[in-house]
Design an enzyme around this catalytic site. Sequence first.
Site, mmCIF file in Angstrom:
data_model
loop_
_atom_site.group_PDB
_atom_site.id
_atom_site.type_symbol
_atom_site.label_atom_id
_atom_site.label_comp_id
_atom_site.label_asym_id
_atom_site.label_seq_id
_atom_site.Cartn_x
_atom_site.Cartn_y
_atom_site.Cartn_z
ATOM 1 N N GLN A 86 0.838 -1.202 0.000
ATOM 2 C CA GLN A 86 0.000 0.000 0.000
ATOM 3 C C GLN A 86 0.870 1.247 0.000
ATOM 4 O OE1 GLN A 86 -3.425 -0.656 3.081
ATOM 5 N NE2 GLN A 86 -1.801 -2.105 3.557
ATOM 6 N N VAL A 93 3.533 4.138 -1.005
ATOM 7 C CA VAL A 93 3.855 4.901 -2.221
ATOM 8 C C VAL A 93 5.295 5.397 -2.164
ATOM 9 C CG1 VAL A 93 1.450 5.609 -2.570
ATOM 10 C CG2 VAL A 93 2.953 7.057 -1.161
ATOM 11 N N HIS A 102 -1.457 1.634 -4.235
ATOM 12 C CA HIS A 102 -1.850 3.033 -4.030
ATOM 13 C C HIS A 102 -0.987 4.023 -4.813
ATOM 14 C CE1 HIS A 102 -3.962 1.812 0.019
ATOM 15 N NE2 HIS A 102 -4.601 1.407 -1.057
ATOM 16 N N CYS A 123 -0.649 23.741 -16.340
ATOM 17 C CA CYS A 123 -0.533 23.954 -17.779
ATOM 18 C C CYS A 123 -0.714 25.439 -18.047
ATOM 19 C CB CYS A 123 -1.593 23.135 -18.520
ATOM 20 S SG CYS A 123 -1.615 23.492 -20.295
ATOM 21 N N CYS A 147 -4.150 26.094 -20.288
ATOM 22 C CA CYS A 147 -5.537 25.861 -19.835
ATOM 23 C C CYS A 147 -5.669 25.829 -18.318
ATOM 24 C CB CYS A 147 -6.085 24.569 -20.436
ATOM 25 S SG CYS A 147 -5.325 23.100 -19.734
ATOM 26 N N GLY A 150 2.863 -4.580 8.916
ATOM 27 C CA GLY A 150 2.882 -3.130 9.118
ATOM 28 C C GLY A 150 1.698 -2.390 8.541
ATOM 29 N N THR A 151 0.529 -3.006 8.615
ATOM 30 C CA THR A 151 -0.669 -2.269 8.187
ATOM 31 C C THR A 151 -1.734 -2.363 9.269
ATOM 32 O OG1 THR A 151 -2.409 -2.044 6.510
ATOM 33 C CG2 THR A 151 -1.533 -4.262 6.834
ATOM 34 N N ASN A 155 3.240 -7.194 13.313
ATOM 35 C CA ASN A 155 2.894 -5.833 13.740
ATOM 36 C C ASN A 155 3.154 -5.724 15.239
ATOM 37 O OD1 ASN A 155 1.410 -3.355 14.292
ATOM 38 N ND2 ASN A 155 0.259 -3.730 12.412
ATOM 39 N N PRO A 156 3.781 -4.654 15.693
ATOM 40 C CA PRO A 156 4.015 -4.535 17.139
ATOM 41 C C PRO A 156 2.743 -4.204 17.920
ATOM 42 C CG PRO A 156 4.865 -2.603 15.994
ATOM 43 C CD PRO A 156 4.387 -3.566 14.936
HETATM 44 N N1 APR Z 1 6.893 -2.620 12.054
HETATM 45 C C1 APR Z 1 5.691 -3.140 11.700
HETATM 46 N N2 APR Z 1 4.515 -2.513 11.875
HETATM 47 C C2 APR Z 1 4.572 -1.280 12.411
HETATM 48 C C3 APR Z 1 5.771 -0.659 12.795
HETATM 49 C C4 APR Z 1 6.974 -1.381 12.600
HETATM 50 N N3 APR Z 1 8.169 -0.868 12.942
HETATM 51 N N4 APR Z 1 5.478 0.571 13.301
HETATM 52 C C5 APR Z 1 4.147 0.715 13.217
HETATM 53 N N5 APR Z 1 3.585 -0.408 12.685
HETATM 54 C C6 APR Z 1 2.173 -0.685 12.397
HETATM 55 C C7 APR Z 1 1.194 0.057 13.253
HETATM 56 O O1 APR Z 1 0.953 -0.655 14.464
HETATM 57 C C8 APR Z 1 -0.035 0.094 12.352
HETATM 58 O O2 APR Z 1 -0.834 -1.055 12.537
HETATM 59 O O3 APR Z 1 1.938 -0.226 11.076
HETATM 60 C C9 APR Z 1 0.562 0.045 10.941
HETATM 61 C C10 APR Z 1 0.434 1.351 10.170
HETATM 62 O O4 APR Z 1 -0.933 1.553 9.880
HETATM 63 P P1 APR Z 1 -1.416 2.802 9.016
HETATM 64 O O5 APR Z 1 -0.714 4.015 9.487
HETATM 65 O O6 APR Z 1 -2.882 2.800 9.027
HETATM 66 O O7 APR Z 1 -0.848 2.478 7.557
HETATM 67 P P2 APR Z 1 -1.489 1.577 6.440
HETATM 68 O O8 APR Z 1 -2.209 0.428 7.015
HETATM 69 O O9 APR Z 1 -0.421 1.317 5.439
HETATM 70 O O10 APR Z 1 -2.552 2.575 5.800
HETATM 71 C C11 APR Z 1 -3.265 2.171 4.666
HETATM 72 O O11 APR Z 1 -4.201 4.345 4.471
HETATM 73 O O12 APR Z 1 -4.129 6.671 4.507
HETATM 74 C C12 APR Z 1 -4.043 5.542 3.743
HETATM 75 O O13 APR Z 1 -3.195 5.502 1.595
HETATM 76 C C13 APR Z 1 -2.785 5.422 2.928
HETATM 77 O O14 APR Z 1 -1.737 3.402 2.093
HETATM 78 C C14 APR Z 1 -2.267 4.048 3.259
HETATM 79 C C15 APR Z 1 -3.514 3.348 3.777
#
Ligand code: APR
Length: 246
Positions: A104, A106, A122, A151, A154, A191-192, A217-218
Amino acid sequence: MEGASLDAVKAWVQQTRHIAVLTGAGISAESGVPTFRDAQTGYWAQFRPEDMATEAGFRALPQRVWDWYQYRRDLLTGVAPNAGHQALAVFAQQYPDRLTLITQNVDGLHQRAGSVGVLCLHGDIFENRWLDAPRNCCHIDHAVAGHPPYCDRCGNLLRPGVVWFGEALPFATLEAAQHAAHTCDLMLVVGTAGAVYPAAGLAHQARAAGARVVVVNPAPSELDGTAHGVLHGTAAEVLPQLFGAG
Ligand code: APR
């Protein structure tokens, strides 16, 4: 959710035919890139997503939004991939047919670590595209510098080449990611927060199709309940252990 130890997941990684990895902002956190939803440090603790990550927000205040993306681009040029990105890239170089990397993010850090064929759901923050359908006069090389560039004939504005809320994901990329979710035997969700769809739906699809699903994920995530196991550690700590040779 059932429990799973690091050793058990490492054995799954070694045994499985095909692994799909879905990453989010957390994998880049240890490179110094802020996440979105972490309390205090996440971008969405500071800004409203509807202001900074929607077409309507951009049209309302294009300069403010453009400058924020420019700030993030500048930040990214000063950071480097971490051990989490690198572990995935090295594994895929060793076993090119065994891993599909879906992100996800960028930020381009997977690619800078050496991953190829990354499915970027994304978009890419370093790309631009026209806000409105380009006319003949809208040539990207001739955009006049500004915040945002525009531009000169336009007035069409350039915008970052990322997917904002309410916008469709790139079709072929999403299709390839869904194919990987349906055909993998292990999906790692790294990490999401698991709050944004259709990306988060890939984990549900993988599970429904019979794959094992493991969250790295922590902190708790919205996909923990879908997973066979949750490894509570950071990406840079856990991924080298899962994918390392030892
Ligand atoms: N290692 C692994 N996970 C981690 C770490 C780490 N060092 N530090 C933080 N995290 C976890 C957090 O606990 C959280 O669950 O990463 C996650 C980050 O979540 P978000 O900030 O919501 O990011 P993401 O899930 O990628 O967001 C999805 O939302 O705003 C939009 O387009 C944006 O692509 C993004 C989408």
